[in-house]
Design a protein around this motif. Structure first.
Motif, mmCIF file in Angstrom:
data_model
loop_
_atom_site.group_PDB
_atom_site.id
_atom_site.type_symbol
_atom_site.label_atom_id
_atom_site.label_comp_id
_atom_site.label_asym_id
_atom_site.label_seq_id
_atom_site.Cartn_x
_atom_site.Cartn_y
_atom_site.Cartn_z
ATOM 1 N N VAL A 127 53.389 40.239 29.935
ATOM 2 C CA VAL A 127 52.700 41.508 29.740
ATOM 3 C C VAL A 127 53.642 42.570 30.298
ATOM 4 C CG1 VAL A 127 50.691 42.917 30.300
ATOM 5 C CG2 VAL A 127 50.420 40.452 29.932
ATOM 6 N N ALA A 128 54.248 43.339 29.404
ATOM 7 C CA ALA A 128 55.250 44.331 29.793
ATOM 8 C C ALA A 128 54.555 45.655 30.085
ATOM 9 C CB ALA A 128 56.294 44.469 28.698
ATOM 10 N N LEU A 176 45.146 35.856 29.481
ATOM 11 C CA LEU A 176 44.971 37.240 29.056
ATOM 12 C C LEU A 176 44.235 37.269 27.735
ATOM 13 C CD1 LEU A 176 47.080 38.401 26.610
ATOM 14 C CD2 LEU A 176 48.712 37.755 28.369
ATOM 15 N N VAL A 177 43.476 38.333 27.567
ATOM 16 C CA VAL A 177 42.824 38.618 26.292
ATOM 17 C C VAL A 177 43.401 39.944 25.827
ATOM 18 C CG1 VAL A 177 40.651 39.105 25.102
ATOM 19 C CG2 VAL A 177 40.713 37.385 26.940
ATOM 20 N N ALA A 178 43.929 39.949 24.601
ATOM 21 C CA ALA A 178 44.592 41.138 24.068
ATOM 22 C C ALA A 178 44.087 41.450 22.670
ATOM 23 C CB ALA A 178 46.096 40.914 24.029
ATOM 24 N N ARG A 179 44.228 42.705 22.299
ATOM 25 C CA ARG A 179 43.949 43.090 20.916
ATOM 26 C C ARG A 179 45.056 42.510 20.031
ATOM 27 N NH1 ARG A 179 42.887 47.202 24.216
ATOM 28 N NH2 ARG A 179 40.747 47.970 24.252
ATOM 29 N N ARG A 180 44.671 41.860 18.976
ATOM 30 C CA ARG A 180 45.622 41.184 18.077
ATOM 31 C C ARG A 180 46.744 42.131 17.641
ATOM 32 N NH1 ARG A 180 44.982 36.533 15.697
ATOM 33 N NH2 ARG A 180 42.737 36.479 16.123
ATOM 34 N N GLY A 181 46.404 43.360 17.292
ATOM 35 C CA GLY A 181 47.384 44.311 16.782
ATOM 36 C C GLY A 181 48.362 44.832 17.825
ATOM 37 N N PRO A 239 48.525 47.125 28.173
ATOM 38 C CA PRO A 239 47.642 46.386 29.073
ATOM 39 C C PRO A 239 46.711 45.459 28.288
ATOM 40 C CG PRO A 239 46.953 48.675 28.930
ATOM 41 C CD PRO A 239 48.245 48.560 28.182
ATOM 42 N N PRO A 240 46.436 44.274 28.824
ATOM 43 C CA PRO A 240 45.467 43.408 28.157
ATOM 44 C C PRO A 240 44.062 43.995 28.273
ATOM 45 C CG PRO A 240 46.178 42.429 30.222
ATOM 46 C CD PRO A 240 46.970 43.675 30.038
ATOM 47 N N VAL A 241 43.163 43.496 27.471
ATOM 48 C CA VAL A 241 41.750 43.860 27.580
ATOM 49 C C VAL A 241 41.163 43.177 28.817
ATOM 50 C CG1 VAL A 241 39.503 43.668 26.442
ATOM 51 C CG2 VAL A 241 41.550 44.141 25.092
ATOM 52 N N LEU A 242 41.639 41.954 29.083
ATOM 53 C CA LEU A 242 41.219 41.163 30.241
ATOM 54 C C LEU A 242 42.429 40.428 30.788
ATOM 55 C CD1 LEU A 242 39.190 39.617 32.133
ATOM 56 C CD2 LEU A 242 38.863 38.022 30.226
ATOM 57 N N ALA A 243 42.621 40.505 32.105
ATOM 58 C CA ALA A 243 43.614 39.690 32.800
ATOM 59 C C ALA A 243 42.862 38.804 33.789
ATOM 60 C CB ALA A 243 44.626 40.561 33.541
ATOM 61 N N VAL A 244 43.187 37.514 33.783
ATOM 62 C CA VAL A 244 42.540 36.556 34.683
ATOM 63 C C VAL A 244 43.610 35.892 35.529
ATOM 64 C CG1 VAL A 244 41.131 34.472 34.870
ATOM 65 C CG2 VAL A 244 40.729 36.077 32.978
ATOM 66 N N GLU A 245 43.378 35.858 36.834
ATOM 67 C CA GLU A 245 44.251 35.129 37.744
ATOM 68 C C GLU A 245 43.439 34.019 38.400
ATOM 69 O OE1 GLU A 245 47.351 35.374 37.853
ATOM 70 O OE2 GLU A 245 47.764 37.368 37.059
ATOM 71 N N ARG A 261 48.465 46.747 39.773
ATOM 72 C CA ARG A 261 49.277 47.103 38.605
ATOM 73 C C ARG A 261 48.453 47.053 37.327
ATOM 74 N NH1 ARG A 261 51.206 47.846 42.592
ATOM 75 N NH2 ARG A 261 53.386 48.075 43.166
ATOM 76 N N PHE A 262 47.583 46.051 37.190
ATOM 77 C CA PHE A 262 46.733 45.996 36.000
ATOM 78 C C PHE A 262 45.748 47.165 35.996
ATOM 79 C CE2 PHE A 262 48.073 41.474 35.629
ATOM 80 C CZ PHE A 262 48.545 41.552 34.328
ATOM 81 N N ARG A 263 45.231 47.546 37.145
ATOM 82 C CA ARG A 263 44.340 48.710 37.245
ATOM 83 C C ARG A 263 45.071 49.969 36.808
ATOM 84 N NH1 ARG A 263 44.138 52.725 40.535
ATOM 85 N NH2 ARG A 263 45.610 51.756 41.972
ATOM 86 N N GLU A 264 46.271 50.186 37.357
ATOM 87 C CA GLU A 264 47.056 51.387 37.011
ATOM 88 C C GLU A 264 47.399 51.444 35.523
ATOM 89 O OE1 GLU A 264 50.511 51.269 39.495
ATOM 90 O OE2 GLU A 264 49.455 52.145 41.217
ATOM 91 N N ALA A 265 47.608 50.284 34.917
ATOM 92 C CA ALA A 265 47.973 50.223 33.496
ATOM 93 C C ALA A 265 46.782 50.450 32.574
ATOM 94 C CB ALA A 265 48.613 48.871 33.181
ATOM 95 N N GLY A 266 45.551 50.334 33.113
ATOM 96 C CA GLY A 266 44.365 50.553 32.296
ATOM 97 C C GLY A 266 43.737 49.291 31.741
ATOM 98 N N CYS A 267 44.043 48.132 32.321
ATOM 99 C CA CYS A 267 43.402 46.876 31.920
ATOM 100 C C CYS A 267 41.911 46.969 32.247
ATOM 101 C CB CYS A 267 44.053 45.711 32.663
ATOM 102 S SG CYS A 267 43.299 44.109 32.339
ATOM 103 N N GLN A 268 41.062 46.832 31.247
ATOM 104 C CA GLN A 268 39.627 47.096 31.403
ATOM 105 C C GLN A 268 38.884 46.105 32.291
ATOM 106 O OE1 GLN A 268 37.852 49.904 30.230
ATOM 107 N NE2 GLN A 268 39.992 50.514 30.122
#
Length: 158
Positions: free
Chosen positions: A48-49, A61-66, A76-82, A99-106
Motif C-alpha cells: 500500500v503506497a 486489506l480491502v480496496a476498491r477494485r478500480g 488508502p485501502p477502505v479497510l486495513a487489518v493488522e 499512517r493509515f489514519r492520516e492517509a484517510g483509510c476509513q
C-alpha cells in the motif's frame, strides 16, 4: 522477513506465527465471502503506497477494485487489518495506525489472536474513533466497509 517502508525508514519484522496466520486467513476468508463486487480483499504481502517514503503491508486489506494496480495500491485501502504479534504490536497500534489514519483509510482493525480480541476503529472528521471491542465469543457486527458478523473465537478455527 517482512519489509515495509515507514517515513523513509525500513522496518523489518519476522515471519508471522501459526495463530497470526490462522486468524488472518480466517478473517480474509470471511471478508472475501461477504464483500460487494466493487471491492477486493488481499493478504500480505501486498504494498500500500501511501507516499514515496511510506509503503506498508497490512495483514489484510480491502480496496476498491478500480484503485488497484498489478503491483500495489497507490491509495488508502477502505479497510486495513493488522493481526498483532509480539514483534509488531507496538508498530501496528501506533505508527501504522497513525499512517493509515492520516492517509484517510476509513476502517482500521486490530486482531489479537492470543486473547482473542477484535478492535475496530472508524475514521470520522479525520480521526479514528474506537467503535467496537469484542473478546472471545462476543459478536463483532460491523456495517463498514460492508456488513459482516463473526466472533474473535471464529478466527482461530484451524
Amino acid at each position: 522477513m517482512r519489509y515495509e517502508l515507514l517515513d523513509g525508514s525500513v522496518i523489518m519484522t519476522p515471519s508471522p506465527g501459526r495463530w497470526h496466520q490462522t486468524a488472518a486467513f480466517e478473517l480474509a476468508r470471511l471478508l472475501r465471502n461477504s464483500k460487494p463486487d466493487d471491492l477486493v480483499v488481499l493478504m500480505a504481502p501486498f504494498d500500500v503506497a501511501l507516499a514515496k517514503d511510506t509503503v506498508l503491508q497490512p495483514d489484510i486489506l480491502v480496496a476498491r477494485r478500480g484503485e488497484l494496480t498489478d503491483a500495489d495500491l497507490p491509495a488508502p485501502p477502505v479497510l486495513a487489518v493488522e493481526v498483532l504479534s509480539p514483534s509488531t504490536r507496538r508498530i501496528d497500534l501506533t505508527l501504522k495506525w497513525d499512517r493509515f489514519r492520516e492517509a484517510g483509510c476509513q476502517s482500521y482493525w486490530a486482531i489479537d489472536p492470543f486473547e482473542p480480541t477484535v478492535t475496530v476503529w472508524e475514521l470520522r472528521d479525520g480521526d479514528y474513533h474506537e467503535v467496537l471491542v469484542a473478546h472471545g465469543a462476543e459478536r463483532v457486527s460491523v456495517t463498514a466497509p460492508f456488513p459482516l458478523e463473526f466472533t474473535p473465537a471464529d478466527l482461530l478455527q484451524d
